[in-house]
Enzyme design. Structure first.
Site, mmCIF file in Angstrom:
data_model
loop_
_atom_site.group_PDB
_atom_site.id
_atom_site.type_symbol
_atom_site.label_atom_id
_atom_site.label_comp_id
_atom_site.label_asym_id
_atom_site.label_seq_id
_atom_site.Cartn_x
_atom_site.Cartn_y
_atom_site.Cartn_z
ATOM 1 N N TYR A 95 0.800 -1.228 0.000
ATOM 2 C CA TYR A 95 0.000 0.000 0.000
ATOM 3 C C TYR A 95 0.840 1.289 0.000
ATOM 4 C CZ TYR A 95 -4.448 -2.390 0.150
ATOM 5 O OH TYR A 95 -5.544 -3.150 -0.188
ATOM 6 N N GLU A 137 -8.527 -6.767 4.855
ATOM 7 C CA GLU A 137 -7.785 -7.861 4.222
ATOM 8 C C GLU A 137 -7.025 -8.700 5.240
ATOM 9 O OE1 GLU A 137 -5.596 -5.734 1.226
ATOM 10 O OE2 GLU A 137 -7.471 -5.135 0.253
#
Length: 406
Positions: A95, A137
């Site tokens: 990310y 997630e």
């Protein structure tokens, strides 16, 4: 929590993203892959070449900008995307890389319009949005790994059977090489397959629906052979032509939100086009095993008898269901099809067909090519079905599907 200033700036930039979103995401992917080519092992190359991934990300960023002050509205979509991320093994460490190149793309595409305030606001907002995905997630990774037979990452499976289902669809029956347990999955879920194609520098992955019920001593995927001259055809042709009994494939654990609802006893209607039959077949077989009294109507559209798959399986499950009905449409029936009266309707599914077939209010599951799904959703909307009663699965990145006009 985002500051009031940041929220105001993000919402004010939403119209810009509506116009420049794909330009930004296209620039983003190009720049990121140039400097981090290792990420090409994760991303679907076909979706990149077709522009699907760029459009999907642009839609997601735009939706986030519109709802930045109420991100909980996006949670269902976040979960859908998070399932794909988990299946592709996108982890928390990816990310910051994405954030760096997304901000860079915003700055370079918008130029002087990307003021310091705008860039600062997007950096802050991205951090919050990314953390939402990471948290969701992480829970999914834990759940997939900790269940009986579960695992994290990729696991080697051996092909124990290869079955031709139609002119263009072949099934692969897979068992774990480690001879360990196979986890329970929800009917309608999919797995990611990762392969090293001959002559390719990077690994290729594809997501395929599980086409049989949970509880079997194998996992089954059923793969349509796509056009070998198109990017999306590389893996399917490799599987059809090169993978045989005894060969091994790498899989991630089953994932996906498009699953059978067992919460009520309302009638079920399945609408499938082509290979879109695969997740719906898993659901239908599960109903036949666990709730054979439930009303179920399976409507399938194919080109002809040679391209239709799973005819015998559907016939068999209809004998198990006390209130089951199977209806087949062939757009181009061949002479043999007409001779054996092996279908119910010639042509495409029309709204009037659905009007006649829908006898009770129920839940509709739709899967197939995007034009097919758009049309079916449009028909059901016109017939007054509520959004909660219509569920569908899109193969590929989570792109917006608006009802089509007939």
């Amino acid at each position: 929590m985002l500051s009031t200033k940041t929220i105001k700036i993000i919402k004010s930039t939403a119209p810009i993203l509506a116009n420049k979103g794909v330009d930004i995401t296209s620039h983003f992917y190009e720049s990121m892959f140039n400097e981090h080519p290792e990420l090409l092992h994760i991303f679907n190359h076909a979706n990149q070449k077709k522009g699907r991934q760029q459009t999907a990300l642009a839609n997601t960023v735009y939706a986030a900008a519109q709802n930045i002050d109420q991100l909980e509205v996006l949670l269902p979509k976040v979960k859908q995307i998070a399932h794909k991320h988990r299946s592709l093994q996108i982890k928390a460490e990816h990310y910051p890389i994405v954030g760096k190149y997304l901000l860079k793309a915003i700055k370079e595409v918008l130029g002087d319009a990307a003021t310091e305030d705008i860039l600062d606001a997007w950096e802050e907002a991205y951090g919050v949005i990314a953390q939402v995905f990471i948290d969701v997630e992480n829970e999914m990774y834990e759940e997939a790994a900790q269940q009986i037979g579960g695992w994290d990452g990729y696991r080697a499976f051996k092909v124990i059977r290869k079955q031709v289902e139609s002119k263009c669809i072949t099934s692969f029956y897979l068992q774990p090489v480690d001879q360990g347990a196979i986890p329970h999955f929800k009917p309608g879920q999919y797995v990611t397959i990762r392969v090293q194609l001959p002559g390719e520098n990077y690994l290729s992955n594809r997501q395929y629906s599980l086409s049989d019920v949970p509880g079997k001593p194998y996992l089954r995927i059923s793969v349509k052979r796509e056009n070998e001259h198109q990017p999306e055809g590389k893996v399917s042709n490799y599987l059809h032509d090169q993978i045989n009994v005894g060969h091994e494939l790498e899989l991630t654990a089953p994932a996906g939100e498009f699953t059978l609802s067992e919460a009520n006893e309302n009638p079920i209607y399945f609408l499938s086009g082509g290979v879109g039959i695969t997740p719906l077949l898993s659901m239908a077989k599960y109903v036949a095993l666990h709730n054979p009294n439930r009303n179920l109507t399976f409507i399938h559209a194919a080109k002809d008898g040679k391209t239709r798959a799973f005819q015998e399986e559907i016939k068999q499950l209809m004998t198990t269901l006390k209130n089951g009905k199977s209806i087949t449409f062939f757009s181009e029936p061949q002479k043999a099809d007409r001779l054996h009266e092996d279908y119910d309707f010639k042509g495409f599914i029309k709204k009037e067909h659905l009007t006649e077939m829908i006898t009770d209010q129920g839940i509709f599951y739709i899967c197939g090519p995007v034009p097919f799904m758009k049309l079916m959703i449009s028909y059901l909307n016109e017939l007054g079905l509520h959004q909660s009663e219509v569920r569908y699965e899109f193969f590929g990145p989570a792109m917006a599907i608006e009802p089509a006009t007939s």
